[in-house]
Design a protein around this motif. Structure first.
Motif, PDB file in Angstrom:
ATOM      1  N   PHE B 373      11.716  68.861  77.813  1.00 53.81           N
ATOM      2  CA  PHE B 373      12.597  67.718  77.526  1.00 53.81           C
ATOM      3  C   PHE B 373      13.967  67.873  78.189  1.00 53.81           C
ATOM      4  CE2 PHE B 373      16.059  65.858  74.993  1.00 53.81           C
ATOM      5  CZ  PHE B 373      15.764  64.517  75.195  1.00 53.81           C
ATOM      6  N   TYR B 374      14.599  69.023  77.959  1.00 49.53           N
ATOM      7  CA  TYR B 374      15.969  69.195  78.451  1.00 49.53           C
ATOM      8  C   TYR B 374      15.979  69.498  79.949  1.00 49.53           C
ATOM      9  CZ  TYR B 374      17.727  69.165  73.705  1.00 49.53           C
ATOM     10  OH  TYR B 374      18.054  68.781  72.438  1.00 49.53           O
ATOM     11  N   PRO B 375      16.690  68.703  80.735  1.00 50.39           N
ATOM     12  CA  PRO B 375      16.750  69.009  82.166  1.00 50.39           C
ATOM     13  C   PRO B 375      17.389  70.368  82.434  1.00 50.39           C
ATOM     14  CG  PRO B 375      18.049  67.022  81.625  1.00 50.39           C
ATOM     15  CD  PRO B 375      17.365  67.455  80.381  1.00 50.39           C
TER      16      PRO B 375
ATOM     17  N   VAL C  75      15.179  63.004  85.677  1.00 50.30           N
ATOM     18  CA  VAL C  75      15.123  61.551  85.691  1.00 50.30           C
ATOM     19  C   VAL C  75      15.720  61.073  84.363  1.00 50.30           C
ATOM     20  CG1 VAL C  75      13.628  59.523  85.799  1.00 50.30           C
ATOM     21  CG2 VAL C  75      13.018  61.610  87.071  1.00 50.30           C
ATOM     22  N   THR C  76      16.807  60.314  84.424  1.00 48.02           N
ATOM     23  CA  THR C  76      17.444  59.924  83.161  1.00 48.02           C
ATOM     24  C   THR C  76      16.671  58.780  82.508  1.00 48.02           C
ATOM     25  OG1 THR C  76      18.831  58.270  84.212  1.00 48.02           O
ATOM     26  CG2 THR C  76      19.700  60.522  84.084  1.00 48.02           C
ATOM     27  N   TYR C  77      16.879  58.634  81.206  1.00 47.95           N
ATOM     28  CA  TYR C  77      16.234  57.535  80.502  1.00 47.95           C
ATOM     29  C   TYR C  77      16.849  56.198  80.924  1.00 47.95           C
ATOM     30  CZ  TYR C  77      13.448  60.567  77.452  1.00 47.95           C
ATOM     31  OH  TYR C  77      12.518  61.465  76.958  1.00 47.95           O
ATOM     32  N   THR C  97       9.548  55.231  90.381  1.00 49.62           N
ATOM     33  CA  THR C  97      10.146  56.512  89.966  1.00 49.62           C
ATOM     34  C   THR C  97       9.066  57.462  89.471  1.00 49.62           C
ATOM     35  OG1 THR C  97      12.167  55.371  89.329  1.00 49.62           O
ATOM     36  CG2 THR C  97      11.813  57.558  88.380  1.00 49.62           C
ATOM     37  N   PHE C  98       8.204  56.937  88.654  1.00 51.01           N
ATOM     38  CA  PHE C  98       7.081  57.730  88.134  1.00 51.01           C
ATOM     39  C   PHE C  98       6.223  58.275  89.279  1.00 51.01           C
ATOM     40  CE2 PHE C  98       2.489  57.171  87.204  1.00 51.01           C
ATOM     41  CZ  PHE C  98       2.292  58.188  86.287  1.00 51.01           C
ATOM     42  N   CYS C  99       5.863  57.441  90.214  1.00 50.37           N
ATOM     43  CA  CYS C  99       4.996  57.874  91.318  1.00 50.37           C
ATOM     44  C   CYS C  99       5.674  58.950  92.157  1.00 50.37           C
ATOM     45  CB  CYS C  99       4.621  56.686  92.209  1.00 50.37           C
ATOM     46  SG  CYS C  99       3.476  55.539  91.405  1.00 50.37           S
TER      47      CYS C  99
END
Lengths: 468, 468, 468
Positions: B373-375, C75-77, C97-99
């Motif tokens: 979870f934590y970058p 990758v930020t939320y 972004t996912f790909c």
């Protein structure tokens, strides 16, 4: 009819190359004499050498491994007649119930042991089932009537060289002494000193136990100093009767010493029925420390079986007694609680301390690191809930890195079920062969080295660790 | 004579198909440069480039992995002459003792490393044994006299690209600075900032450490604010000397911040010798939090090695000093104690926090979920008691599910034993190849993807995680 | 372009002989109907039968397995637009972004599920990548517009026989009731009673929940007695709507009963906003005990999902809400905290208690020993952080010894992601086939027995455990 024919390669690895190696390793130790340094068979069984009771009383009712799994499936202990006196039980009915639920044991070590016993000890060639139940019962009954299936004959046939029992310090060891003097019995049956009853002032069993010990030792146990003297005296008596080891079962392994004054005060409070739980714990922790001190003095190996919640289901305890399947593993710990004991005795010459656990997180985090530093500490074989092939593999993988093989105890069967002894040792030998074979084919060990290790694990290792 | 010839396929899986894949994966990275972002070699060894001492002083006496297992078998530290000054030791006698107990290491990673070192670094072709001890000692002595076996020559031969040392904040890093200015040395040796001595007011080492730090930084450390300033100043100094990371070793990972006022008060109490254990713990937890804050500011990677009871056997500590084999794993924990730190810095841009453990239950329960979870969080490579092939496999199996490969640190050798560095990295590369090959043959990963992962684990991953 | 073609043998063992057996076992159950006794799909999805939203909203934004790993890589939320209303999101941008980060999932179960879904549900034949992102997005969009990709069509195609949802006691179950009365829908969708909101007086959600429950049940919940009545009434309502089970999620599993008087007092204190944390815990522990009591009465299966720290990263919670990847495993425990509950209800006829954990140390130490004695206790399938092939293998290895197969729950997909259901069950079937095949080739199980077990695990077992 489904055949019962345990495969000669069972438990050996699937990969053909690895299996070849494992076969050779196993072959080297398959027939080695059995050294059983810790277990719960009654010496009287061998002294009296009477025929075993009926199949249900042999395989089912006294074995909590078997009864607990049946219970878990909804077979009540009433149905298994656990509440009844042994002589009033309907063995055939119990046996049928067991056979009907034979599938419950699929994938468990219990199935392995039972299959091996039925096939290899009793020559049964059919799986238990509703259909086969009666025929099997009759066959087993017939076998049990033969002289070759009496305890002593089986003892010889099993190749048991040493069998350790577990005994209360107040026990007169009459059966042991008689066996030693019996010229017709050539086996070696040795007592193990287990003083659990004396650990906890305030429990109902404590004061009567002190009285029995005073009677047995001729030493007044009304004081703490007297209790220590009596215990020392009985340890010497056990040693004279062939004993090489003690055992202690506790929930927590705390081993913090107390002053004699404080111990004496709690002892007296215990006899007066005025001891708090904290005092009782402190007293027990001190005695654990003193047991180590005594072992340093007299050389008896100290075994520690810590971390079991006993008799957790009170309704079952009240109705069916202890050892009926509801003892449960606790979160374990050795490094911290044993610190005072290890500080003072960890490097004492000749001191042996064998640590067992039912919490497998201790293997790599506590037991192997301790065994890999302290000359006194040995990693006990996987115990109870961890005595399966899968758990043995996890144990070896977790312990070997930090402690090698030389600091492991060798196999312990820890059983009440005399006829399962060879199956249990066989399982261990197969599991160790599988583990070693994998090290060989991944070139972590030469096959010669692996052969040496395999041999040592069933012979030199238990002899040395338990001073047999 | 028993040949010493480490097998080219060692540690690769037994199944032939899987082994073929593993060979290709391993082949791809076997010769890759070594990035060693955390370890305990002294930079002076490379600056001075003097010949290594005798074989015992190279392989045995300074290596607690070796000495603790010998100790566990009953070889005393007196016999290994650990108490003596290095120059007074009888290296040949110690070496003979070691060779006599060579079997103690069967199945352990120590054996793997030593075999690889002896064979591949020193060209030894015979197993240590009582019979071969003297010949091996002479051969090793001869090698050690050759110029090609000096530290710098080996540094090149080992293919080390970066080597991180571990250093006190008060250290003047003279060796590092000299190495950087030495045109004849092209390797990269970087310091790591380890401020453990400053964490715990009330310990004997604390006040002298503050004094040394004040001296080194020119900043008064008589106040908490001064200590923070001095630490920040030294971090900048370490960075200027090439450092990219800090490290901290604590028993518990508590990282709860305190107010400056409270911290200041405890600091002064510490200097006055009037600090309670609870205050010291709170102070330490706050500093851990502040270290993260500083890392967010200056970009130094924060490593955390928590969960070790240090120097547990006082008699050995008193007689033979620290790092003599009786540091022991504790029950670990990161999720709860690090919560305040992660709340405030867990998603801070550029912050890197690498978590190591000797309690493997943390792999799947704490470290992988945090790293997933934590970058900022990375799962540190298996450490110390867990640095064997079997434990590496358990680590990968436990960590990959929740954190993938990209959130693992890459291999850390963490060693004082310079000559074991290539063997340790080689073990890791083999173990990772074995793990990846199994994913390939079970079709969880294509071989191309596995090749990419294998390459990244020895190159991109440590470069990125440690900002090399 | 890299092909996406999940291998027919994926997850089956590498050894050719073992794989052959595993293929036969898997073949036997691969097409079996899906029983899903615990999950988080909304019944309304099936009632409304509307097309699924765009690929990003289907595969990415609602799935914290996916978003947390992307987040861990930086990758930020915000970039994933989690903070936005669903209709304002740019699905194509999120998908790209996912790909671009598809490699993040290498080696994780998420990759397995997504590959299976994309290939087997949606017919995608190319791996996601920066280059393929747009083409895949368009292809998926096209599929999602087809009638055959509506929820009910997929429900049929997936072969789902029973699907359990998770619902608040105050829910009117309108969708469930409508589905039951809809003659065009032949599937079985059943509610699960989850009363977590009512457990903890003093939390902000508690009083509003009581009000909603009073409204739904028509029973005054202003008293503890009223709350129990209302819960009982709603349990009956859920049963009438097809429900067979309850579920409870708590951090700690304490189940110590309180007197009615004490409970009543805390209830009123909670409503008055004057409850301490200790009182709230005691109240919650008592309710857990009462839930068991109610299950004994009404026969609803009791599921327990204990040991998760919820919403640990407050900044993420505040900005993006719950279920965003920062729930984390806690140190678990069942044996001690459940003792009072098991003492009173552990052997109650018909009572079923399914225990789940995210702390795998509980498998061999607590869950299997409990399931191997108490007829009521079943070992829940590996959960959440432990739902990978590797963890399933560890679960089976740890649980089977003490509990066999018959005391395990069968597979639980526990998912919000409807389209991942077949992939998740398929993973479990493959993993179990691999485990069983290994028992067969090591002769611990005959292939016939293994076939029987494989079949029971996907059919009889979940039917019986969950009373489907």
């Amino acid at each position: 009819m489904t055949a019962l024919s345990p495969h000669p390669d069972r438990l050996l690895p699937a990969d053909p190359g690895t299996r070849d190696v494992a076969r050779r390793l196993y072959g080297e130790v398959a027939g080695a004499p059995i050294l059983s340094p810790h277990g719960h068979v009654d010496a009287r069984v061998l002294l009296d050498d009477e025929r075993f009771p009926d199949p249900a009383a042999l395989f089912i009712t006294p074995d909590h491994y078997v009864t607990r799994l049946l219970h878990a499936l909804g077979v009540t202990y009433e149905e298994l007649e656990l509440g009844k006196d042994a002589r009033e039980r309907d063995g055939r009915k119990i046996w049928r119930t067991f056979c009907r639920h034979w599938d419950a044991f699929l994938g468990t070590p219990v199935r392995f042991w039972l299959e091996s016993e039925l096939a290899e000890v009793f020559g049964i060639d059919e799986q238990p089932s509703e259909a086969s139940a009666d025929r099997l019962y009759d066959e087993l009954e017939a076998r049990l009537s033969e002289p070759g299936f009496r305890p002593r004959a089986l003892f010889d046939r099993f190749g048991i060289e040493v069998l350790a029992t577990t005994d209360d310090p107040a026990d007169d060891l009459a059966a042991h002494l008689a066996l030693r003097e019996d010229p017709t019995f050539r086996g070696r049956v040795v007592p193990t000193f287990r003083a659990d009853r004396y650990l906890t002032p305030g429990t109902p069993a404590w004061a009567p136990a002190l009285a029995a010990l005073a009677e047995a030792s001729g030493i007044d146990t009304g004081t703490y100093a007297g209790l220590l003297d009596a215990l020392r005296s009985r340890r010497a008596f056990f040693q004279a009767a062939g004993g090489t080891a003690t055992d202690t079962g506790v929930l927590a392994a705390d081993a913090t010493p107390l002053s004699d004054t404080a111990s004496e005060r709690i002892h007296l409070a215990g006899l007066a029925g005025e001891v708090s739980e904290a005092e009782a714990s402190a007293y027990r922790a001190n005695l654990l420390y003193r047991f180590a001190e005594m072992s340093v003095d007299d050389g008896l190996v100290m075994q520690l079986h810590a971390g079991v919640h006993r008799n957790t289901h009170r309704p079952t305890l009240e109705r069916f007694g202890p050892d009926t399947g509801h003892d449960l593993p606790a979160v374990g710990g050795y490094t911290q609680p044993l610190a005072p004991l290890l500080r003072d005795f960890g490097t004492a010459p000749g001191f042996h301390l064998v640590l067992f656990t039912v919490d497998e997180t201790l293997f790599s985090r506590e037991i192997a690191p301790l065994a890999g530093f302290y000359p006194s500490v040995f990693a006990g074989a996987p115990w109870w809930f961890l005595d399966s092939p899968a758990a043995i593999a996890r144990y070896r993988a977790a312990v070997t890195d930090s402690a090698g093989f030389a600091k492991t105890s060798g196999f312990i069967d820890d059983t009440r079920a005399f006829c399962s002894i060879p199956a249990r040792h066989d399982m261990s030998r197969r599991a160790d062969a599988a583990f070693l074979a994998n090290l060989v084919v991944t070139h972590q060990l030469t096959e010669d080295d692996a052969l040496g290790v395999a041999r040592r694990l069933v012979d030199e290792q238990p002899r040395r660790v338990f001073k047999l």
